[in-house]
Design an enzyme around this catalytic site. Sequence first.
Site, PDB file in Angstrom:
ATOM      1  N   CYS A   2     104.102  68.991 -22.057  1.00 42.64           N
ATOM      2  CA  CYS A   2     103.222  67.985 -21.474  1.00 42.64           C
ATOM      3  C   CYS A   2     103.777  66.580 -21.676  1.00 42.64           C
ATOM      4  CB  CYS A   2     101.861  68.041 -22.134  1.00 42.64           C
ATOM      5  SG  CYS A   2     101.161  69.673 -22.248  1.00 42.64           S
ATOM      6  N   ARG A  27     110.219  67.259 -18.395  1.00 43.39           N
ATOM      7  CA  ARG A  27     109.777  67.981 -19.575  1.00 43.39           C
ATOM      8  C   ARG A  27     109.178  69.348 -19.223  1.00 43.39           C
ATOM      9  NH1 ARG A  27     108.691  64.402 -24.076  1.00 43.39           N
ATOM     10  NH2 ARG A  27     107.123  65.843 -24.799  1.00 43.39           N
ATOM     11  N   TRP A  74     101.405  71.206 -19.242  1.00 41.48           N
ATOM     12  CA  TRP A  74     102.089  72.502 -19.279  1.00 41.48           C
ATOM     13  C   TRP A  74     101.090  73.435 -19.951  1.00 41.48           C
ATOM     14  CZ3 TRP A  74     104.129  76.141 -22.748  1.00 41.48           C
ATOM     15  CH2 TRP A  74     105.176  76.933 -22.273  1.00 41.48           C
ATOM     16  N   ASN A 100      98.781  66.042 -25.826  1.00 37.47           N
ATOM     17  CA  ASN A 100      99.894  66.990 -25.958  1.00 37.47           C
ATOM     18  C   ASN A 100      99.712  67.722 -27.274  1.00 37.47           C
ATOM     19  OD1 ASN A 100     100.967  65.850 -23.699  1.00 37.47           O
ATOM     20  ND2 ASN A 100     102.762  64.957 -24.690  1.00 37.47           N
ATOM     21  N   GLY A 101     100.062  68.993 -27.312  1.00 36.76           N
ATOM     22  CA  GLY A 101      99.957  69.744 -28.565  1.00 36.76           C
ATOM     23  C   GLY A 101      98.864  70.785 -28.487  1.00 36.76           C
ATOM     24  N   GLU A 487     125.576  81.390 -24.189  1.00 32.45           N
ATOM     25  CA  GLU A 487     125.087  80.168 -23.541  1.00 32.45           C
ATOM     26  C   GLU A 487     125.246  80.268 -22.014  1.00 32.45           C
ATOM     27  OE1 GLU A 487     123.266  77.824 -24.194  1.00 32.45           O
ATOM     28  OE2 GLU A 487     123.715  76.305 -22.688  1.00 32.45           O
ATOM     29  N   LYS A 491     122.115  79.993 -19.507  1.00 35.76           N
ATOM     30  CA  LYS A 491     122.046  78.964 -18.452  1.00 35.76           C
ATOM     31  C   LYS A 491     121.719  79.631 -17.117  1.00 35.76           C
ATOM     32  CE  LYS A 491     122.144  76.261 -20.046  1.00 35.76           C
ATOM     33  NZ  LYS A 491     121.538  75.398 -20.942  1.00 35.76           N
ATOM     34  N   GLU A 494     118.099  80.908 -17.081  1.00 32.29           N
ATOM     35  CA  GLU A 494     117.103  79.833 -17.054  1.00 32.29           C
ATOM     36  C   GLU A 494     116.864  79.280 -15.659  1.00 32.29           C
ATOM     37  OE1 GLU A 494     117.231  77.214 -21.118  1.00 32.29           O
ATOM     38  OE2 GLU A 494     119.017  77.135 -19.901  1.00 32.29           O
ATOM     39  N   HIS A 510     129.531  99.581 -26.887  1.00 32.97           N
ATOM     40  CA  HIS A 510     128.357 100.009 -27.655  1.00 32.97           C
ATOM     41  C   HIS A 510     127.071  99.804 -26.868  1.00 32.97           C
ATOM     42  CE1 HIS A 510     130.864 100.613 -31.151  1.00 32.97           C
ATOM     43  NE2 HIS A 510     131.408  99.413 -30.932  1.00 32.97           N
ATOM     44  N   LYS A 609     111.360  71.236 -21.190  1.00 34.86           N
ATOM     45  CA  LYS A 609     112.535  70.614 -21.799  1.00 34.86           C
ATOM     46  C   LYS A 609     112.409  70.575 -23.311  1.00 34.86           C
ATOM     47  CE  LYS A 609     116.354  68.309 -21.870  1.00 34.86           C
ATOM     48  NZ  LYS A 609     117.531  69.211 -21.787  1.00 34.86           N
TER      49      LYS A 609
END
Length: 614
Positions: A2, A27, A74, A100-101, A487, A491, A494, A510, A609
């Site tokens: 948020c 964000r 969010w 926020n939170g 990574e 990427k 995402e 394996h 973000k």
Amino acid sequence: MCGIVGYLGSGVAQEPLIDGLRRLEYRGYDSAGVAFHDGDVFTLARETGRVENLANVLQGKGSQSSLGIAHTRWATHGAVTVSNTHPHLSYDKKFALVHNGVIENFSSLKKSLLHKGIEFSSETDSEVLCNLIAYHYSTLSPNSDSFIQAVSTALSESRGAYGIAVLCLDNPEMMIGARRGSPLVVGIGEDANFIASDASAFVGRAKEAVFLKDGELAILQGSEFRITNQQGHVSEAVAQPLDQTLEEVELGDFSSYMEKEIFEQPHALQNTLRGRFGDDGTTAKLGGLEGHEDELRNVDRIVFVACGTARHACMVAEYLIEKLARVPVEVEHASEFRYRNSPKSGRSLVIAVSQSGETLDTLEAVREAKTKGLLTLGITNVVGSSLARETDGGVYQRVGPEIGVASTKAFSSQVCLCAMLGLALGRMRDLSPTDGSNLVEALLGMPDLIAEVLQKGEEIRELAVKYSKAEHLLFLGRQSLYPVALEGALKLKEISYAHAEGYPAAELKHGPIALINPECPSIFLVEGTKLSAKTIANMQEVKARKGPVIAFVPEDIEIPEGAADDIFRLPVAHEVIRPILANIPLQLFAYHFARLRGLDVDKPRNLAKSVTVE
Ligand code: G6P
């Protein structure tokens, strides 16, 4: 996650607020809203979806008020609906609040307010806080002190994390902000002051910023402001010049922030490196570690804590630091470390890595380490962030704001700083001056090598075109290229929503080899070491099972005929630089792959973000 922005000034609040919300879009959010103090009422506009929807609704109407608060939400408590979107108005319509939170005890608070006959119109924890403030205010005489007192009392009854901005109808020249666990910053402008969750919301409009500490309130009144604790004691407001520029937070000629930030890397990494080497050119000199030399010399274990991409950077650091400094290194998910009671000696060093410096699990991991009396260092990009404030020392990444949700330049600079830390620790122990100066030279040459890779961006786009139909991809590498494989897969996942997994190349047999078929491309990262032959053998195993192979290979390594379908050549480089270089084409590959699917790379679905809740 948020975002908050509040405006109190002599101009009209609407434009700076909507502009601020646009700047906070990166964000991650799913709805947006704004409330203006319009004399005897709050004018409220809230929309699900993009900030642009809200801007369209307000176009040509809206408010002339010079006091307002705005928010990008969010969703955590309650679905993505207009009624759950912030700002929330209190039951008596006297207060407007953005939050926020997470208020952890919201259900017991809500129950007691319901018993008092107070009604709710959303499912959120934030509305509970708003109503709690209104309820306490209703028991006091209506003035500005009561406004402050009501906010303080409500916050003292709330458990959990918050960054809030609140307005009260009885106080047309006043806005209160408060934080605990969720960032909040006051922006000081010439004819307006701001409250925001992130300084980028007011870049270009404010010249200085005051970052609130946990437990502090910011009281903006007319053109003045003060910072207090919850008991009302005034604290010193340390104003820092805002060094972000509009150019840094705006897109310029690029079509997305992700693209901009990938291509910024040569310049960004120069900033990470600048002025950070000793005069004799054999070691790194990191100002934020000064005063800790003796402790660092005696460290017998380093534990890295981080989340997401930052954790992958730490995994590369594990290889680099163990090699350069011969200190055992562990990397933990911050979320696991904070709850795990693993034995740590007093000589263990905990290094937290976080681009935003606000990831809650990373901050809690630091707090846990401090409880155990361990030395903590932070690597972060955001000056004044919670991580920067709460660690014993640390280093800034200096790559400018990273706005694209998918982290790119931050990863490169985090690995770069870890290599520099490894160099500094190595030189305190047994790394020779010659090895030290070779590494310094290699690091200083790295921005040019990154630029060289970026110049071949079209080759990567063509690869993305060729493989863009793939729904499953494997990323494989060894040693320090193994975390780069992780990574690369992250990427792609995402931003393109294709399924991608990273593995150490030798693990192929394996399990992952079972996935190999003509529709599942394998992306191999080939080292420039003796191990290359083994990785090439793994490539051949994939080819033997009709799996397409794309190889990213240093120029001096030969690939036998038929071992790969496509080969991308990387410049020959010092082994410490190779992981950073190998990652650049993977960033570009993910970027093009997602764009070819018509996706918005800067706003991937469901992602934020900065994850400031657990
Ligand atoms: C989120 C972001 C990732 C980032 C991670 C850690 O998941 O989407 O890109 O790597 O948080 O963020 P930090 O700010 O702590 O580096």
